[in-house]
Design an enzyme around this catalytic site. Structure first.
Site, PDB file in Angstrom:
ATOM      1  N   ARG A 185      36.000  32.097  32.219  1.00  0.00           N
ATOM      2  CA  ARG A 185      35.777  33.299  33.057  1.00  0.00           C
ATOM      3  C   ARG A 185      34.291  33.539  33.332  1.00  0.00           C
ATOM      4  O   ARG A 185      33.821  34.680  33.372  1.00  0.00           O
ATOM      5  CB  ARG A 185      36.373  34.554  32.404  1.00  0.00           C
ATOM      6  CG  ARG A 185      37.815  34.482  32.089  1.00  0.00           C
ATOM      7  CD  ARG A 185      38.724  34.230  33.285  1.00  0.00           C
ATOM      8  NE  ARG A 185      40.039  33.889  32.791  1.00  0.00           N
ATOM      9  CZ  ARG A 185      40.465  32.630  32.604  1.00  0.00           C
ATOM     10  NH1 ARG A 185      39.709  31.602  32.935  1.00  0.00           N
ATOM     11  NH2 ARG A 185      41.650  32.386  32.127  1.00  0.00           N
ATOM     12  N   SER A 234      43.232  41.112  33.087  1.00  0.00           N
ATOM     13  CA  SER A 234      42.639  41.203  31.748  1.00  0.00           C
ATOM     14  C   SER A 234      41.319  41.961  31.832  1.00  0.00           C
ATOM     15  O   SER A 234      40.440  41.590  32.610  1.00  0.00           O
ATOM     16  CB  SER A 234      42.390  39.821  31.167  1.00  0.00           C
ATOM     17  OG  SER A 234      43.620  39.191  30.934  1.00  0.00           O
ATOM     18  N   GLU A 309      35.639  41.583  31.307  1.00  0.00           N
ATOM     19  CA  GLU A 309      35.911  40.476  32.240  1.00  0.00           C
ATOM     20  C   GLU A 309      35.920  41.048  33.655  1.00  0.00           C
ATOM     21  O   GLU A 309      35.409  40.439  34.603  1.00  0.00           O
ATOM     22  CB  GLU A 309      37.271  39.845  31.923  1.00  0.00           C
ATOM     23  CG  GLU A 309      37.657  38.746  32.900  1.00  0.00           C
ATOM     24  CD  GLU A 309      38.943  38.027  32.524  1.00  0.00           C
ATOM     25  OE1 GLU A 309      39.197  37.820  31.312  1.00  0.00           O
ATOM     26  OE2 GLU A 309      39.709  37.680  33.440  1.00  0.00           O
TER      27      GLU A 309
HETATM   28  C1  LIG Z   1      48.092  41.443  37.551  1.00  0.00           C
HETATM   29  C2  LIG Z   1      46.873  40.564  37.419  1.00  0.00           C
HETATM   30  C3  LIG Z   1      46.946  39.369  36.728  1.00  0.00           C
HETATM   31  C4  LIG Z   1      45.810  38.549  36.608  1.00  0.00           C
HETATM   32  N1  LIG Z   1      45.929  37.352  35.908  1.00  0.00           N
HETATM   33  C5  LIG Z   1      44.852  36.535  35.829  1.00  0.00           C
HETATM   34  C6  LIG Z   1      44.945  35.273  35.138  1.00  0.00           C
HETATM   35  O1  LIG Z   1      45.971  34.898  34.624  1.00  0.00           O
HETATM   36  N2  LIG Z   1      43.847  34.497  35.085  1.00  0.00           N
HETATM   37  C7  LIG Z   1      42.665  34.865  35.661  1.00  0.00           C
HETATM   38  O2  LIG Z   1      41.699  34.102  35.582  1.00  0.00           O
HETATM   39  N3  LIG Z   1      42.548  36.047  36.292  1.00  0.00           N
HETATM   40  C8  LIG Z   1      43.604  36.883  36.396  1.00  0.00           C
HETATM   41  N4  LIG Z   1      43.490  38.088  37.054  1.00  0.00           N
HETATM   42  C9  LIG Z   1      42.168  38.481  37.596  1.00  0.00           C
HETATM   43  C10 LIG Z   1      41.893  38.038  39.041  1.00  0.00           C
HETATM   44  O3  LIG Z   1      43.096  37.859  39.774  1.00  0.00           O
HETATM   45  C11 LIG Z   1      41.053  36.755  39.112  1.00  0.00           C
HETATM   46  O4  LIG Z   1      39.816  36.896  38.455  1.00  0.00           O
HETATM   47  C12 LIG Z   1      40.779  36.332  40.570  1.00  0.00           C
HETATM   48  O5  LIG Z   1      40.232  35.040  40.574  1.00  0.00           O
HETATM   49  C13 LIG Z   1      39.832  37.285  41.300  1.00  0.00           C
HETATM   50  O6  LIG Z   1      39.853  36.920  42.662  1.00  0.00           O
HETATM   51  P1  LIG Z   1      39.659  38.003  43.807  1.00  0.00           P
HETATM   52  O7  LIG Z   1      39.710  37.266  45.102  1.00  0.00           O
HETATM   53  O8  LIG Z   1      40.603  39.126  43.645  1.00  0.00           O
HETATM   54  O9  LIG Z   1      38.166  38.467  43.504  1.00  0.00           O
HETATM   55  P2  LIG Z   1      37.597  39.957  43.411  1.00  0.00           P
HETATM   56  O10 LIG Z   1      38.336  40.683  42.339  1.00  0.00           O
HETATM   57  O11 LIG Z   1      37.554  40.580  44.753  1.00  0.00           O
HETATM   58  O12 LIG Z   1      36.108  39.659  42.931  1.00  0.00           O
HETATM   59  C14 LIG Z   1      35.873  39.160  41.633  1.00  0.00           C
HETATM   60  C15 LIG Z   1      34.435  38.610  41.593  1.00  0.00           C
HETATM   61  O13 LIG Z   1      34.354  37.474  42.454  1.00  0.00           O
HETATM   62  C16 LIG Z   1      33.323  37.652  43.422  1.00  0.00           C
HETATM   63  N5  LIG Z   1      33.797  37.020  44.671  1.00  0.00           N
HETATM   64  C17 LIG Z   1      35.014  37.192  45.263  1.00  0.00           C
HETATM   65  N6  LIG Z   1      35.106  36.433  46.366  1.00  0.00           N
HETATM   66  C18 LIG Z   1      33.913  35.780  46.482  1.00  0.00           C
HETATM   67  C19 LIG Z   1      33.383  34.845  47.431  1.00  0.00           C
HETATM   68  N7  LIG Z   1      34.084  34.441  48.518  1.00  0.00           N
HETATM   69  N8  LIG Z   1      32.132  34.373  47.226  1.00  0.00           N
HETATM   70  C20 LIG Z   1      31.389  34.792  46.159  1.00  0.00           C
HETATM   71  N9  LIG Z   1      31.839  35.659  45.228  1.00  0.00           N
HETATM   72  C21 LIG Z   1      33.089  36.147  45.392  1.00  0.00           C
HETATM   73  C22 LIG Z   1      33.142  39.156  43.560  1.00  0.00           C
HETATM   74  O14 LIG Z   1      31.833  39.470  43.993  1.00  0.00           O
HETATM   75  C23 LIG Z   1      33.391  39.607  42.114  1.00  0.00           C
HETATM   76  O15 LIG Z   1      32.212  39.452  41.341  1.00  0.00           O
HETATM   77  C24 LIG Z   1      44.589  38.936  37.187  1.00  0.00           C
HETATM   78  C25 LIG Z   1      44.511  40.160  37.897  1.00  0.00           C
HETATM   79  C26 LIG Z   1      45.634  40.959  38.018  1.00  0.00           C
HETATM   80  C27 LIG Z   1      45.529  42.245  38.798  1.00  0.00           C
END
Ligand SMILES: Cc1cc2nc3c(=O)[nH]c(=O)nc-3n(C[C@H](O)[C@H](O)[C@H](O)COP(=O)(O)OP(=O)(O)OC[C@H]3O[C@@H](n4cnc5c(N)ncnc54)[C@H](O)[C@@H]3O)c2cc1C
Length: 318
Positions: A185, A234, A309
């Protein structure tokens, strides 16, 4: 205003908008980020920019005055945006960055806005094994790279070959996975960047087996996580990362008596106590205070410092 707008026709637009050239994407003032983030909390962004394509994004970045703060949002599934919102510009990639293409027998190219679940499905359709773990992660590819997202024994650094990105000046780069310094992460890629596309590689697999593995992942999640709630996934990193025998954040939180703990409408999930939930009218301040209270209680009972996280961003309400 949510429709396309030019700097010239917006009311109360920040002064710096006048410095921008015509753009083909959408420039939207006063966007309530609580409407687009999973927790359903968070104040407004001064401006959200949704570029028409990578060239449009490059034009925007090159022209944006240096003093304007920049934030990137993906699907908003791992962020807690504070109640006062985000100053400056928020970049959000839309459908123009959502394409997924098979490039050879075991590889895919995906835009950074392609949802993880769509990538898992595309890989299964192409009989590419190794990407099924994306089935239950609700983010998009840019967020997967930024967070080194992973689950069930797989993580982004295992399948990422290279990533395309733009820097603060709008210059285009392609970096191999090793240059990003990905670990549990964590992404050690320094400086401002917007990831725009990824190249992923798996292995030749059996479609039926891959689909069955995805089904199993989906069922396990429904049983163990509040996947339909307003949550951010998480909340804290496991202190020992992915080590199977290591300390798990949820166990420490449970042992500290925090399961079900509440601040207003924010609660530590009864089902999975490393998840925080907004039951409806929680504020970002409630959720953050609850998280900090959990950290304190875990520290008091076990001596372990949990680290967030979830990415907290923006300003508290004045
Ligand atoms: C129900 C649930 C279950 C989940 N299970 C998991 C799991 O099993 N494993 C896991 O790893 N995570 C999990 N997550 C967390 C999350 O889904 C991941 O971390 C995911 O990769 C975040 O992606 P996002 O597009 O939503 O990013 P965001 O939440 O929008 O952003 C997260 C970070 O990424 C950066 N970011 C986003 N897009 C870009 C881009 N294009 N360029 C540069 N930086 C960027 C943002 O600035 C921020 O710092 C879960 C979340 C939920 C709600």
């Amino acid at each position: 205003m949510t429709a396309e707008a030019t700097p010239q026709n917006m009311n109360n637009a920040p002064d710096w908008l006048a410095a921008l050239p015509p753009l083909r994407g959408k420039l939207m003032p006063d966007v309530v980020l609580g409407d687009i983030c999973w927790f359903r909390v968070g104040g407004s962004a001064d401006i959200v920019f949704m570029p028409a394509d990578a060239e449009d994004l490059s034009t925007f970045l090159a022209a944006l005055p240096r003093h304007v703060p920049l934030t990137v949002l993906g699907a908003g599934s791992n962020v807690l945006v504070r109640d006062g919102g985000i100053r400056g510009a928020v970049i959000r990639l839309g459908a123009a960055f959502g394409e997924i293409t098979q490039t050879d027998e075991t590889a895919l190219m995906a835009g950074a806005a392609a949802l993880d679940v769509r990538v898992a499905r595309a890989a299964a359709e192409a009989s590419i094994a190794g990407l099924a773990f994306y089935r239950g992660i609700p983010g998009a590819m840019g967020g997967a790279v930024a967070m080194n997202a992973g689950a069930y024994g797989g993580e982004t650094r295992d399948v990422l070959v290279e990533v395309e990105w733009l820097d603060r000046d709008g210059e285009h780069h392609v970096s191999a996975v090793d240059a990003l310094d990905l670990s549990y992460r964590h992404n050690g890629h320094e400086g401002f960047k917007v990831y725009t596309a990824v190249r992923l590689k798996g292995a030749r697999g059996d479609k039926a087996k891959i689909l069955a593995a995805m089904e199993e992942i989906s069922d396990k999640r429904e049983d163990s996580q509040p996947v339909k709630a307003r949550t951010g996934g998480s909340t804290f990193k496991n202190p020992d990362g992915t080590s199977p025998d290591g300390l798990k954040a949820w166990k420490l939180i449970d042992a500290a008596g925090c399961r079900g703990l509440r601040v207003g409408d924010a609660q530590v999930s009864e089902q999975h106590c490393n998840f925080l939930i907004n039951h409806g009218v929680a504020t970002a301040a409630d959720l953050e205070a609850l998280g900090e209270s959990v950290r304190q209680r875990v520290h008091d009972t076990s001596g372990v410092d949990l680290h967030w996280e979830i990415k907290r961003m923006g300003e508290a309400r004045a």
